[in-house]
Design a protein around this motif. Structure first.
Motif, mmCIF file in Angstrom:
data_model
loop_
_atom_site.group_PDB
_atom_site.id
_atom_site.type_symbol
_atom_site.label_atom_id
_atom_site.label_comp_id
_atom_site.label_asym_id
_atom_site.label_seq_id
_atom_site.Cartn_x
_atom_site.Cartn_y
_atom_site.Cartn_z
ATOM 1 N N LEU A 153 0.852 -1.190 0.000
ATOM 2 C CA LEU A 153 0.000 0.000 0.000
ATOM 3 C C LEU A 153 0.887 1.239 0.000
ATOM 4 N N ASP A 154 0.278 2.385 -0.312
ATOM 5 C CA ASP A 154 1.000 3.648 -0.190
ATOM 6 C C ASP A 154 1.436 3.811 1.262
ATOM 7 N N ARG A 155 2.652 4.281 1.458
ATOM 8 C CA ARG A 155 3.269 4.513 2.773
ATOM 9 C C ARG A 155 3.601 3.222 3.535
ATOM 10 N N ILE A 160 14.069 -0.418 -10.612
ATOM 11 C CA ILE A 160 13.121 0.244 -11.524
ATOM 12 C C ILE A 160 11.870 0.565 -10.732
ATOM 13 N N LYS A 161 11.399 1.793 -10.897
ATOM 14 C CA LYS A 161 10.198 2.185 -10.151
ATOM 15 C C LYS A 161 9.043 2.396 -11.121
ATOM 16 N N PHE A 162 7.914 1.733 -10.825
ATOM 17 C CA PHE A 162 6.699 1.956 -11.618
ATOM 18 C C PHE A 162 5.672 2.704 -10.772
ATOM 19 N N ASP A 206 9.978 -1.567 -7.893
ATOM 20 C CA ASP A 206 9.148 -0.925 -6.880
ATOM 21 C C ASP A 206 7.776 -0.760 -7.548
ATOM 22 N N ARG A 207 6.861 -1.667 -7.256
ATOM 23 C CA ARG A 207 5.536 -1.826 -7.882
ATOM 24 C C ARG A 207 5.653 -2.503 -9.251
ATOM 25 N N TYR A 208 4.545 -3.186 -9.609
ATOM 26 C CA TYR A 208 4.523 -3.878 -10.907
ATOM 27 C C TYR A 208 3.062 -4.109 -11.295
ATOM 28 N N ALA A 212 -4.683 -4.082 -8.569
ATOM 29 C CA ALA A 212 -5.235 -3.719 -7.252
ATOM 30 C C ALA A 212 -5.887 -2.330 -7.278
ATOM 31 N N PHE A 213 -5.214 -1.371 -7.904
ATOM 32 C CA PHE A 213 -5.761 -0.007 -7.871
ATOM 33 C C PHE A 213 -6.964 0.145 -8.803
ATOM 34 N N SER A 214 -6.877 -0.436 -10.007
ATOM 35 C CA SER A 214 -7.998 -0.248 -10.944
ATOM 36 C C SER A 214 -9.215 -1.071 -10.536
ATOM 37 N N GLU A 231 -0.786 13.926 -1.309
ATOM 38 C CA GLU A 231 -1.793 14.705 -2.032
ATOM 39 C C GLU A 231 -2.372 13.941 -3.213
ATOM 40 N N GLU A 232 -1.751 12.778 -3.551
ATOM 41 C CA GLU A 232 -2.127 12.172 -4.819
ATOM 42 C C GLU A 232 -3.469 11.463 -4.757
ATOM 43 N N ARG A 233 -3.969 11.183 -5.924
ATOM 44 C CA ARG A 233 -5.324 10.722 -6.170
ATOM 45 C C ARG A 233 -5.793 9.540 -5.323
HETATM 46 P P1 DGP Z 1 3.990 5.591 -6.256
HETATM 47 O O1 DGP Z 1 4.835 6.420 -7.196
HETATM 48 O O2 DGP Z 1 4.581 4.227 -5.967
HETATM 49 O O3 DGP Z 1 3.577 6.351 -5.018
HETATM 50 O O4 DGP Z 1 2.642 5.269 -7.069
HETATM 51 C C1 DGP Z 1 1.793 6.309 -7.430
HETATM 52 C C2 DGP Z 1 0.367 5.928 -7.267
HETATM 53 O O5 DGP Z 1 -0.079 5.210 -8.415
HETATM 54 C C3 DGP Z 1 0.040 5.079 -6.060
HETATM 55 O O6 DGP Z 1 -1.125 5.592 -5.421
HETATM 56 C C4 DGP Z 1 -0.223 3.720 -6.631
HETATM 57 C C5 DGP Z 1 -0.731 4.013 -8.002
HETATM 58 N N1 DGP Z 1 -0.401 2.977 -8.978
HETATM 59 C C6 DGP Z 1 0.811 2.415 -9.182
HETATM 60 N N2 DGP Z 1 0.768 1.550 -10.197
HETATM 61 C C7 DGP Z 1 -0.506 1.568 -10.663
HETATM 62 C C8 DGP Z 1 -1.169 0.909 -11.727
HETATM 63 O O7 DGP Z 1 -0.603 0.110 -12.472
HETATM 64 N N3 DGP Z 1 -2.483 1.207 -11.899
HETATM 65 C C9 DGP Z 1 -3.139 2.111 -11.110
HETATM 66 N N4 DGP Z 1 -4.423 2.359 -11.372
HETATM 67 N N5 DGP Z 1 -2.540 2.737 -10.096
HETATM 68 C C10 DGP Z 1 -1.239 2.485 -9.880
#
Ligand code: DGP
Length: 217
Positions: free
Chosen positions: A13-15, A39-41, A95-97, A103-105, A146-148
């Motif tokens: 999760l975030d944080r 690599i950061k996504f 860092d994320r993939y 999970a987010f969508s 602050e992000e979405r």
């Molecule tokens: P981060 O830079 O790790 O803080 O990620 C930015 C935000 O984007 C965080 O709230 C998680 C979201 N996120 C990361 N990868 C994806 C993705 O593949 N799809 C969606 N919808 N959100 C994502």
């Protein structure tokens, strides 16, 4: 047999401490003499990444399907780079993939299978570490930004979907390990190292693909 680099994904999760822990892991691998790339996504530096960045900062609005496909395209942009690095013997930490993608969508209400589809056949990690933290504990670490997506109810739903993903990919042979990220930083670092160390000297066998049985040809 010549070994290739290991592909390690860190999700959470975030944080949850992902960025701190991915940096610490890179330092530990480098200290052990292992060539490593982090690599950061999302990778916000590409043209697609800049569209994602603007969306996350609420500077632009996009249909949920469109932003989902952009996040996936952002991973595909780097897929061949990841493969080349692994083949050349470099260990890659992401860092994320793709798991964040689902999970987010899916948390926004898009169907799980639809969310998974564009990431089918991306390189599969040899190990996915999920940094587990409650949304309350994450919030207590100085609050969300602050992000979405940085809201408690969104993070709760994201956490639930991550658990579904973990169960699914573990049953398909991708190693998914939950690490308690509520511990002190040094403890989490040690726990992560315990799982990564056995892979650090390289991995035998080809790079696998994500969800290979979801492709019909
Ligand atoms: P981060 O830079 O790790 O803080 O990620 C930015 C935000 O984007 C965080 O709230 C998680 C979201 N996120 C990361 N990868 C994806 C993705 O593949 N799809 C969606 N919808 N959100 C994502």
């Amino acid at each position: 047999m010549v070994k290739r680099g290991a592909f390690i994904v860190i999700e959470g999760l975030d944080r949850s401490g992902k960025s701190t822990q991915t940096s610490l892991l890179r330092a530990n691998l480098e200290a052990a003499g292992i060539p490593t790339e982090l690599i950061k996504f999302p990778d916000r530096t590409t043209a697609i990444g800049q569209m994602i960045d603007s969306y996350l900062k609420s500077q632009s609005d996009l249909d949920d399907h469109v932003i989902h496909l952009l996040f996936s395209a952002n991973r595909w942009e780097l897929a061949s780079t990841i493969e080349k690095l692994l083949t050349s013997g470099t260990t890659v930490i992401c860092d994320r993939y793709a798991f964040s993608g689902i999970a987010f969508s899916a948390s926004k209400g898009l169907p799980y299978e639809w969310c998974r589809a564009p990431d089918v056949s991306l390189p599969a990690p040899d190990l996915a570490l999920f940094l587990q933290i409650t949304p309350e504990a994450a919030k207590a670490r100085g609050g969300y930004g602050e992000e979405r997506y940085e809201r408690e109810e969104m993070q709760r739903s994201v956490g639930e979907i991550f658990h579904r993903i973990g169960a699914e990919i573990a049953s398909e042979g991708v190693r998914w390990v939950a690490v308690d990220a509520g511990h002190e930083r040094d403890q989490v670092e040690e726990d992560i190292w315990m799982f990564v160390k056995p892979l650090a000297q390289g991995v035998e066998g080809p790079i696998r693909r994500l969800w290979p049985d979801k492709i019909r040809v």
